[in-house]
Design a protein around this motif. Structure first.
Motif, PDB file in Angstrom:
ATOM      1  N   ASN A 192       3.950   2.198  -8.443  1.00 33.39           N
ATOM      2  CA  ASN A 192       2.890   1.249  -8.374  1.00 33.39           C
ATOM      3  C   ASN A 192       3.247   0.034  -9.256  1.00 33.39           C
ATOM      4  O   ASN A 192       2.692  -1.161  -9.186  1.00 33.39           O
ATOM      5  N   LYS A 230       0.693  -1.159  -0.033  1.00 36.94           N
ATOM      6  CA  LYS A 230      -0.034  -0.093  -0.001  1.00 36.94           C
ATOM      7  C   LYS A 230       0.829   1.359   0.148  1.00 36.94           C
ATOM      8  O   LYS A 230       0.297   2.232  -0.466  1.00 36.94           O
ATOM      9  N   SER A 236       1.783  -4.220  -7.448  1.00 29.72           N
ATOM     10  CA  SER A 236       0.391  -3.754  -8.242  1.00 29.72           C
ATOM     11  C   SER A 236      -0.565  -3.945  -7.164  1.00 29.72           C
ATOM     12  O   SER A 236      -0.613  -4.589  -6.183  1.00 29.72           O
ATOM     13  N   GLU A 237      -1.959  -3.637  -7.875  1.00 32.67           N
ATOM     14  CA  GLU A 237      -3.105  -3.783  -7.317  1.00 32.67           C
ATOM     15  C   GLU A 237      -3.399  -5.396  -6.974  1.00 32.67           C
ATOM     16  O   GLU A 237      -3.730  -5.934  -6.087  1.00 32.67           O
ATOM     17  N   GLU A 238      -2.763  -6.154  -8.200  1.00 34.40           N
ATOM     18  CA  GLU A 238      -2.996  -7.528  -7.926  1.00 34.40           C
ATOM     19  C   GLU A 238      -2.189  -8.080  -6.987  1.00 34.40           C
ATOM     20  O   GLU A 238      -2.557  -9.210  -6.407  1.00 34.40           O
TER      21      GLU A 238
END
Length: 504
Positions: free
Chosen positions: A406, A401, A410-412
């Motif tokens: 990024n 976070k 990553s969000e993944e």
């Protein structure tokens, strides 16, 4: 470039045929984008399908309902592009229009039962010829149980094949030198479904299908209702229910079949003969129709095979080979072997056991990444390895976070951490209390799919790569933010330990 558009029964463009290759219409399909661009700039010729022969279709009231072309029903609809092509071909005298052949049954008998025959590569141990019984089944907790007949069969029953004969033939050895017979048998599981149950099963089982299969079945149903002029509340006619039974009863075959296998293995203390998954149904499951006069015939026949490389010749000593042959030369051979065993357990139907092993793998993976990231000394490493796995996953989550770049986490990556937490939760419930997901008594197919979805991105060879690449980047120690977060965590833990000792 030259392509032929492919339409579905409603006249919608679904793919292009380029030579012997079919290219689906999908924005993320690179080949489709190339064709789309070529059509736009005029370098691709689009040739509409040539329709030379169709058969008229009629609804149950004998009213003309459309045409059948290459197995596709095309309704009478001026707005349907495929209908427009057929209509034009007929008016241009290019297309022959046939009347449907009358259905003829020489014996007048009707299909009473359909039998799913699942083949295995080994016989049922202890079974002589066949062993039969009944197994209760219901599609959902609100439904009533219905008993279904099954038989465990070892083939061939009458003709005994001797495996030694094939061996002697291969090595050109005289058979009389080895008189002992090694009988060959194939195990088979028969599941009987009376035709009168099909409509009810269709309505309950279609809710349990995977999305792709459900969409195909739904499309077939829409075609059938349109062709025969039936209402949705009536459902498809019985011939369609029989024809596509193996598709919409996929869940039924796996659920009921695996329960029988599990019950047999438990009763007679044998290893399971195998595990029925969707590939077992696609590759080694036949459908037999049983008529009311006691005769049999083949039902719908369609067996598919996974595309895999065909091996022959000399086995080169590659990475996987040497990892097993010389494990001392590979630092992470034990971890890689564990991950392979996870896949083996899941493929064999031991989902919870594979789940627990995968969690152990992830615990080691997470601990190693954190320790290597801060180049931990012995004391700090001991602290990290004594901490609860859930806490270390929270440390990873904080790192993900707070990452400024990024592309680094990553969000993944964060989504996978959530799945790792869920895996840990279910693992604890099973290991410490033998508790299955949703506190069920037995592991259903629906629960197995949930477990597989949690494990997939960590155990699949291709899908797992982003996770392990992120872990390797963390372990490299090149992320100052991650090092700061881990050091803060260690410092706070030490301070808390000191305060606790002072209060004692």
């Amino acid at each position: 470039m030259e392509v032929t558009p492919i339409y579905n029964w409603e006249g919608h463009l679904i793919s292009y045929q380029q030579g012997n290759k079919f290219v689906p219409i999908a924005d993320d399909n690179q080949e489709y984008q190339i064709i789309k661009e070529a059509i736009k700039n005029g370098t691709c010729i689009v040739k509409e399908p040539i329709i030379e022969e169709v058969t008229k279709t009629y609804d149950r009231k004998k009213n003309w309902s459309g045409y059948r072309w290459h197995g596709i029903f095309v309704p009478i609809d001026e707005n349907n592009y495929l209908y427009q092509i057929i209509d034009k071909a007929i008016k241009d005298n290019i297309c022959i229009v046939n009347e449907p052949e009358e259905e003829h049954n020489a014996t007048g008998s009707k299909i009473k039962t359909i039998i799913f025959c699942v083949l295995f590569d080994q016989p049922w141990h202890r079974v002589e010829d066949f062993y039969e019984g009944k197994m209760p089944y219901r599609s959902n907790p609100k439904a009533q149980y219905v008993d279904y007949n099954f038989r465990l069969i070892n083939l061939p029953i009458n003709e005994k094949l001797n495996a030694a004969n094939f061996l002697f033939e291969y090595y050109e050895i005289a058979k009389e030198k080895f008189p002992i017979e090694i009988s060959m048998k194939i195990g088979m599981l028969e599941l009987e479904v009376p035709v009168k149950y099909l409509l009810k099963l269709f309505r309950t089982e279609k809710e349990l299908l995977e999305e792709n299969t459900a969409n195909i079945i739904e499309d077939i149903l829409k075609q059938n209702l349109k062709e025969f002029g039936r209402k949705e509340s009536e459902g498809a006619n019985i011939l369609v229910l029989i024809q596509y039974a193996k598709s919409y009863l996929e869940n039924f075959i796996m659920e009921l079949g695996n329960r029988i296998i599990e019950a047999y293995a438990g009763e007679y203390r044998e290893l399971p003969i195998g595990y029925i998954n969707k590939w077992k149904i696609h590759e080694k499951t036949f459908v037999i129709n049983k008529f009311d006069d006691g005769t049999y015939d083949f039902g719908t026949f369609g067996l598919s095979e996974r595309v895999t490389p065909k091996l022959s010749g000399k086995w080169q000593q590659n990475f996987s080979f040497l990892q097993v042959a010389q494990p001392e030369a590979y630092l992470k051979s034990s971890q890689n072997n564990a991950l392979r065993r996870v896949r083996m357990l899941v493929d064999s139907g031991f989902h919870m056991e594979g789940f627990c092993l995968l969690n152990a793998f992830l615990e080691v993976n997470v601990e190693d990444a954190i320790c290597e990231c801060i180049k931990a000394d012995k004391e700090t490493e001991d602290i990290i390895r004594r901490k609860d796995h859930k806490i270390l996953l929270e440390v990873l989550e904080e790192i993900g976070k707070s990452a400024k770049d990024n592309s680094f986490y990553s969000e993944e990556y964060l989504a996978k951490i959530e799945k790792a937490k869920e895996i840990y939760k279910h693992r604890n419930a099973y290991v410490h209390a033998l508790e299955l997901p949703e506190k069920e008594k037995t592991l259903s197919l629906k629960q197995r799919r949930v477990l597989e979805s949690l494990m997939y991105e960590f155990m699949d060879e291709w899908e797992s790569r982003p996770w392990y690449e992120s872990q390797e980047r963390l372990a490299s120690g090149n992320d100052a933010s991650a090092i700061s977060i881990i050091q803060k965590f260690i410092t706070e833990w030490r301070q808390k330990k000191v305060r606790n000792s002072e209060n004692c």
